[in-house]
Design an enzyme around this catalytic site. Structure first.
Site, PDB file in Angstrom:
ATOM      1  CG  LEU A  60      39.069  41.010  37.875  1.00  0.00           C
ATOM      2  CD1 LEU A  60      37.886  40.209  37.352  1.00  0.00           C
ATOM      3  CD2 LEU A  60      39.519  42.021  36.841  1.00  0.00           C
ATOM      4  CG  ASP A  61      39.887  47.807  39.899  1.00  0.00           C
ATOM      5  OD1 ASP A  61      40.581  47.469  40.869  1.00  0.00           O
ATOM      6  OD2 ASP A  61      40.300  48.526  38.974  1.00  0.00           O
TER       7      ASP A  61
END
Length: 314
Positions: free
Chosen positions: A48-49
């Protein structure tokens, strides 16, 4: 004879479904969880960024052997697209690379959504983890070099408009397969409608087979650091772990006896008996008393283990 190296952590095993906070990297999150649980090994099932929040399934111990199955599962994202600006990273982190005065109506957006359903061709963002000639695309882009990323097939199962709070923003929810970039969806819709766009907020709400109800906020776990007794603290943390077998709920299941489980853990095949026993199966899980024993195949009336799981842990 050399001395054996000291173990780096305890052999705890299971899945933690972390609600990753915004502005916190996935690698950083895994490191924090591994440290909290004093685990000997840990990994996650899908990056996940840092600017994204939500579900980050983290595998501890033997659960790391099941990471590929969760990686292949469908994901559900809820995201906000802001129209009028395109950015270099296709989200808020990047610099503005284009602007438009056009603002799309809900009807215009609804009209193009079918173009992004099913199996589609998608070009990942320039700032992504896709490898180009052995290098990550984001490393090439950060060096100021132009990067040509080939398109690839991704699958979109569901694409809904959740809200249109104003003419500049639209909130979507999308269910998609492995490798889909939500940032690219906002970018491509913005280009198609001539309004340009980027993702201004992103949250992953589900990763198959896990659900939003299983999310554990990071602050819930860090609050347990106040427990001074380590054994008591670790026991409290372990209560949040999900059994390894839940990551394999999409596979058929075979119940074995304790004697068979012992043979399987030694790498030996066992005879499959019973009226409902499978004759042949390419991939199946063996369980004993509710605990995952091994992943393997059934052939010739026998279960043959491929990956064996320890009898310890969750």
């Amino acid at each position: 004879m050399g001395r054996r190296g000291k173990k780096k952590g305890r052999p705890v095993a299971g899945w933690l479904i972390l609600d990753k906070p915004w502005d916190f990297g996935s690698t950083e999150a895994v490191g924090k969880i591994r440290w909290l649980f004093k685990a000997d090994k840990a990994g996650h099932a899908g990056t996940l960024d840092p600017l994204a929040s939500g579900m980050l399934p983290i595998a501890l111990g033997d659960a790391t052997k099941t990471v590929p199955y969760v990686m292949d599962g469908n994901k559900v994202y809820r995201f906000t697209a802001t129209w009028g600006e395109e950015r270099t990273t296709d989200d808020l982190e990047g610099e503005v690379s284009g602007t438009s005065d056009k603002r799309p109506t809900r009807a215009e957006i609804e009209a193009v959504i079918p173009d992004y359903m099913g199996v589609i061709e998608q070009v990942p963002p320039r700032f992504s983890a896709v490898k180009i000639g052995g290098e990550r695309a984001y490393d090439i882009a950060r060096d100021g070099e132009e990067v040509e990323i080939p398109s690839r097939e991704v699958e979109i199962h569901r694409f809904d408009i959740v809200d249109c709070p104003d003419e500049k923003t639209t909130v979507f929810e999308v269910e998609c397969g492995k490798g889909t970039y939500v940032r690219a969806l906002a970018r491509d819709i913005g280009r198609q409608l001539g309004c340009l766009g980027h993702v201004s907020e992103l949250r992953r709400v589900a990763v198959e087979p896990f659900s939003e109800a299983q999310l554990v906020p990071l602050e819930t776990l860090t609050a347990l650091e106040e427990i001074e007794d380590q054994d008591e603290r670790l026991a409290a943390l372990d209560e949040y772990l999900i059994d390894i077998g839940e990551a394999l709920s999409m596979l058929p299941r075979l119940e074995v006896s304790s004697d068979q489980a012992q043979r399987i853990r030694m790498g030996n095949p066992v005879i499959v008996r019973g009226r409902d026993a499978p004759i042949a199966c390419d991939e199946i899980c063996a369980f004993q008393a509710g605990r995952l024993v091994a992943l393997g195949e059934v052939a010739g009336g026998e279960f043959h283990p491929r990956r064996v799981f320890s009898s310890a842990g969750q």
